[in-house]
Design an enzyme around this catalytic site. Structure first.
Site, PDB file in Angstrom:
ATOM      1  N   ASP A 132       1.398 -15.739   7.237  1.00  0.00           N
ATOM      2  CA  ASP A 132       0.949 -16.973   6.951  1.00  0.00           C
ATOM      3  C   ASP A 132       1.068 -17.304   5.284  1.00  0.00           C
ATOM      4  O   ASP A 132       1.442 -18.297   5.074  1.00  0.00           O
ATOM      5  CB  ASP A 132      -0.616 -17.207   7.245  1.00  0.00           C
ATOM      6  N   ARG A 167      12.617   4.876  13.023  1.00  0.00           N
ATOM      7  CA  ARG A 167      11.289   5.587  12.760  1.00  0.00           C
ATOM      8  C   ARG A 167      10.405   5.525  13.806  1.00  0.00           C
ATOM      9  O   ARG A 167      10.792   4.783  14.946  1.00  0.00           O
ATOM     10  CB  ARG A 167      10.640   5.341  11.497  1.00  0.00           C
ATOM     11  N   PRO A 186       0.768  -1.251   0.073  1.00  0.00           N
ATOM     12  CA  PRO A 186       0.134  -0.082   0.088  1.00  0.00           C
ATOM     13  C   PRO A 186       0.798   1.468   0.032  1.00  0.00           C
ATOM     14  O   PRO A 186       1.883   1.453   0.559  1.00  0.00           O
ATOM     15  CB  PRO A 186      -0.759  -0.073   1.457  1.00  0.00           C
ATOM     16  N   ASN A 187       0.442   2.074  -0.699  1.00  0.00           N
ATOM     17  CA  ASN A 187       0.818   3.549  -1.000  1.00  0.00           C
ATOM     18  C   ASN A 187       2.220   3.805  -1.430  1.00  0.00           C
ATOM     19  O   ASN A 187       2.559   4.823  -1.834  1.00  0.00           O
ATOM     20  CB  ASN A 187       0.945   4.047   0.482  1.00  0.00           C
ATOM     21  N   TYR A 212      10.881   8.708   1.238  1.00  0.00           N
ATOM     22  CA  TYR A 212      10.865   7.848   0.165  1.00  0.00           C
ATOM     23  C   TYR A 212      11.632   8.106  -1.103  1.00  0.00           C
ATOM     24  O   TYR A 212      11.773   7.351  -1.998  1.00  0.00           O
ATOM     25  CB  TYR A 212       9.599   7.437  -0.094  1.00  0.00           C
ATOM     26  N   GLU A 222      12.281  -9.695   2.648  1.00  0.00           N
ATOM     27  CA  GLU A 222      11.533  -8.158   2.983  1.00  0.00           C
ATOM     28  C   GLU A 222      12.145  -7.268   2.688  1.00  0.00           C
ATOM     29  O   GLU A 222      13.474  -7.244   3.022  1.00  0.00           O
ATOM     30  CB  GLU A 222      11.097  -8.466   4.536  1.00  0.00           C
ATOM     31  N   HIS A 229      12.547  -2.582   2.813  1.00  0.00           N
ATOM     32  CA  HIS A 229      12.103  -1.395   2.904  1.00  0.00           C
ATOM     33  C   HIS A 229      12.870  -0.117   2.493  1.00  0.00           C
ATOM     34  O   HIS A 229      14.146  -0.318   2.507  1.00  0.00           O
ATOM     35  CB  HIS A 229      11.920  -0.931   4.403  1.00  0.00           C
ATOM     36  N   SER A 287      13.046   2.821   3.877  1.00  0.00           N
ATOM     37  CA  SER A 287      13.537   3.580   4.932  1.00  0.00           C
ATOM     38  C   SER A 287      13.882   2.595   6.088  1.00  0.00           C
ATOM     39  O   SER A 287      13.564   1.408   5.976  1.00  0.00           O
ATOM     40  CB  SER A 287      12.392   4.315   5.676  1.00  0.00           C
ATOM     41  N   ARG A 294       5.271  10.766  -2.689  1.00  0.00           N
ATOM     42  CA  ARG A 294       4.730  10.453  -1.622  1.00  0.00           C
ATOM     43  C   ARG A 294       6.020  10.933  -0.570  1.00  0.00           C
ATOM     44  O   ARG A 294       6.986  10.007  -0.570  1.00  0.00           O
ATOM     45  CB  ARG A 294       4.487   9.041  -1.140  1.00  0.00           C
ATOM     46  N   ASN A 349       7.912  -5.715  -0.439  1.00  0.00           N
ATOM     47  CA  ASN A 349       7.830  -4.374   0.312  1.00  0.00           C
ATOM     48  C   ASN A 349       6.497  -4.185   0.821  1.00  0.00           C
ATOM     49  O   ASN A 349       5.640  -3.824  -0.217  1.00  0.00           O
ATOM     50  CB  ASN A 349       8.511  -3.071  -0.340  1.00  0.00           C
ATOM     51  N   HIS A 403       3.566  -4.139   9.393  1.00  0.00           N
ATOM     52  CA  HIS A 403       3.567  -4.208  10.818  1.00  0.00           C
ATOM     53  C   HIS A 403       2.236  -4.589  11.364  1.00  0.00           C
ATOM     54  O   HIS A 403       2.021  -4.417  12.535  1.00  0.00           O
ATOM     55  CB  HIS A 403       3.600  -2.731  11.004  1.00  0.00           C
ATOM     56  N   ALA A 424       2.578  -0.608   4.989  1.00  0.00           N
ATOM     57  CA  ALA A 424       2.300  -0.651   6.405  1.00  0.00           C
ATOM     58  C   ALA A 424       1.685  -1.897   6.966  1.00  0.00           C
ATOM     59  O   ALA A 424       1.615  -2.438   8.155  1.00  0.00           O
ATOM     60  CB  ALA A 424       1.364   0.568   6.694  1.00  0.00           C
TER      61      ALA A 424
HETATM   62  C1  DQA Z   1       7.870   1.186   4.177  1.00  0.00           C
HETATM   63  C2  DQA Z   1       7.972   1.325   5.670  1.00  0.00           C
HETATM   64  C3  DQA Z   1       6.744   1.278   6.253  1.00  0.00           C
HETATM   65  O1  DQA Z   1       6.561   1.437   7.611  1.00  0.00           O
HETATM   66  C4  DQA Z   1       5.617   2.125   5.435  1.00  0.00           C
HETATM   67  O2  DQA Z   1       4.434   2.015   6.179  1.00  0.00           O
HETATM   68  C5  DQA Z   1       5.628   2.085   4.117  1.00  0.00           C
HETATM   69  C6  DQA Z   1       6.990   2.166   3.388  1.00  0.00           C
HETATM   70  C7  DQA Z   1       9.599   1.495   3.489  1.00  0.00           C
HETATM   71  O3  DQA Z   1       9.656   0.973   2.455  1.00  0.00           O
HETATM   72  O4  DQA Z   1      10.141   2.128   4.163  1.00  0.00           O
HETATM   73  O5  DQA Z   1       4.804   2.274   3.436  1.00  0.00           O
HETATM   74  O6  DQA Z   1       7.797  -0.042   3.808  1.00  0.00           O
END
Ligand code: DQA
Length: 139
Positions: free
Chosen positions: A84, A104, A9-10, A22, A95, A97, A99, A17, A71, A77, A74
């Protein structure tokens, strides 16, 4: 070698963004660079803001691809369902990210998916994806 990149998401808004966190590059732009850097690897890309669609994609590629770079945004978390799904398939998942989630807000310090993954890479901006590619290639 076939690698599936999955962004949650996002992350469709990368480049627009919160650029101070980012960066200013769109993922489509970065993907072209990544593909040129790994010409011998088939790199597939999928993004969704919907948790169930991310799970469906993991199921779809998780018995035939050589690696998944995830990635989960959110959902990292919050999502036991993604944990699963990763456990349910054969394909190893890294995994990533952009950031450094440990540097954070405290709610980002916990990853629900980390224990199901082969490893985690965080804090290197877009380069986190390239480092994950290297990890799969060096296996
Ligand atoms: C993220 C870190 C996550 O905490 C956040 O919700 C994101 C981006 C990252 O790539 O740094 O959407 O996954």
């Amino acid at each position: 070698m076939r690698i599936q990149i999955i962004n949650g998401p996002n992350l469709n808004l990368l480049g627009k963004r919160e650029p101070t966190i980012y960066g200013k590059t769109s993922f489509d732009g970065y993907l072209e660079i990544l593909k040129k850097e790994f010409p011998d690897v088939f790199i597939d890309y999928f993004q969704s803001n919907i948790e169930g669609e991310l799970i469906d994609k993991i199921h779809e590629v998780g018995f035939s691809y050589d690696g998944i770079i995830l990635n989960a945004g959110a959902y990292t978390h919050t999502s036991i369902a993604l944990y699963d799904a990763i456990k349910a398939v054969d394909t190893p998942v890294i995994e990533v990210h952009l950031s450094n989630i440990q540097a954070r807000e405290s709610f980002r310090h916990v990853s629900m998916i980390a224990a199901a993954c082969k490893g985690s890479i965080a804090g290197f901006g877009m380069d986190s994806y390239r480092l994950a590619m290297e990890a799969f290639l060096n296996k």
